[in-house]
Design an enzyme around this catalytic site. Structure first.
Site, short mmCIF file in Angstrom:
data_model
loop_
_atom_site.label_atom_id
_atom_site.label_comp_id
_atom_site.label_asym_id
_atom_site.label_seq_id
_atom_site.Cartn_x
_atom_site.Cartn_y
_atom_site.Cartn_z
N ASP A 193 4.02 1.98 4.33
CA ASP A 193 4.16 1.56 5.72
C ASP A 193 2.97 2.12 6.50
OD1 ASP A 193 5.02 0.93 8.26
OD2 ASP A 193 6.99 1.81 8.08
N VAL A 208 13.08 -3.33 6.32
CA VAL A 208 13.82 -3.96 5.22
C VAL A 208 14.73 -2.95 4.53
CG1 VAL A 208 12.12 -5.77 4.78
CG2 VAL A 208 11.87 -3.57 3.62
P1 XMP Z 1 4.98 5.68 5.45
O1 XMP Z 1 5.00 5.28 6.91
O2 XMP Z 1 4.80 7.16 5.28
O3 XMP Z 1 6.44 5.32 5.06
O4 XMP Z 1 4.04 4.84 4.63
C1 XMP Z 1 6.91 5.44 3.80
C2 XMP Z 1 8.38 5.76 3.84
O5 XMP Z 1 9.03 5.29 5.02
C3 XMP Z 1 10.23 4.64 4.70
N1 XMP Z 1 10.15 3.25 5.17
C4 XMP Z 1 11.14 2.37 5.14
N2 XMP Z 1 12.41 2.49 4.71
N3 XMP Z 1 12.83 0.24 5.27
C5 XMP Z 1 13.24 1.42 4.77
O6 XMP Z 1 14.39 1.52 4.36
C6 XMP Z 1 11.57 0.03 5.72
O7 XMP Z 1 11.24 -1.07 6.16
C7 XMP Z 1 10.69 1.17 5.65
N4 XMP Z 1 9.39 1.33 6.00
C8 XMP Z 1 9.11 2.62 5.69
C9 XMP Z 1 10.38 4.75 3.21
O8 XMP Z 1 11.22 5.84 2.93
C10 XMP Z 1 9.01 5.06 2.70
O9 XMP Z 1 9.02 5.87 1.55
#
Ligand code: XMP
Length: 178
Positions: free
Chosen positions: A102, A152
């Site tokens: 993300d 998601v």
């Molecule tokens: P970053 O921002 O560090 O995020 O790249 C990675 C972690 O954030 C969580 N994440 C999500 N979890 N739906 C989720 O259930 C999403 O759309 C989402 N986007 C980020 C996830 O734990 C990931 O490891």
């Protein structure tokens, strides 16, 4: 649980087929010998279980507890290492598995730490990558699917601890988040 889903983004059969391809790529790219795999809990559990059973080589499988979301739908901007002990990675090739890329903060922070701990090389694999600018300069070496920038759940991903065991990736109804 299924009633809380607005739409299915990636269904089970499509995920399974893509995992076959990812496993082949991983098997082709890594030199012989034992590979240390680090699974980021809890989100990457389901992805890792299905992917790693397709990789026919010696693996040492370790898990790491990190927190970045703290149960909501927005990244906290900070990555916490929650384990008392860090896996032994010195002089090993490491494959780091996460559910979703993300902002990039999680992969960036864990990758850095693995290098500090003496890993020879760190490769990264994610089931999903959101199509958006990253807060940190990091991309995954293996990506299952690129998705739009929306929250998601399913196939390991949760909302407030729920929905991880859905066999597909989907988008929640607004009513399920209120
Ligand atoms: P970053 O921002 O560090 O995020 O790249 C990675 C972690 O954030 C969580 N994440 C999500 N979890 N739906 C989720 O259930 C999403 O759309 C989402 N986007 C980020 C996830 O734990 C990931 O490891």
């Amino acid at each position: 649980m299924r009633n809380d889903i607005e739409r299915v983004l990636i269904d089970e059969a499509v995920i399974e087929k893509r995992l076959d391809g990812m496993a082949k790529d991983i098997e082709r790219d890594f030199p012989g010998g034992t590979l240390v795999v680090i699974i980021l809990l809890k989100g990457a559990l389901v992805f890792a279980a299905d992917l790693l059973r397709r990789v026919p080589r010696p693996l040492i499988i370790e898990c790491l507890n990190v927190a970045s979301y703290h149960g909501g739908t927005e990244s906290s901007g900070k990555v916490d290492f929650l384990d008392r002990h860090f896996p032994e990675v010195k002089d090993h090739h490491v494959l780091l598995l996460d559910d979703i890329l993300d902002t990039g903060r999680t992969l960036h922070a864990v990758r850095q730490r693995l290098i500090e701990e003496g890993a020879v090389a760190v490769h990264t694999a994610v089931l999903l990558a959101k199509d958006k600018p990253r807060a940190e300069e990091v991309e995954a070496d293996y990506v299952g699917f690129e998705i739009a920038d929306e929250f998601v759940v399913g196939y390991g991903l949760d909302y407030q601890g729920k929905y991880r065991n859905l066999p597909f990736v989907g988008v929640l109804k607004l009513s399920a988040t209120s």
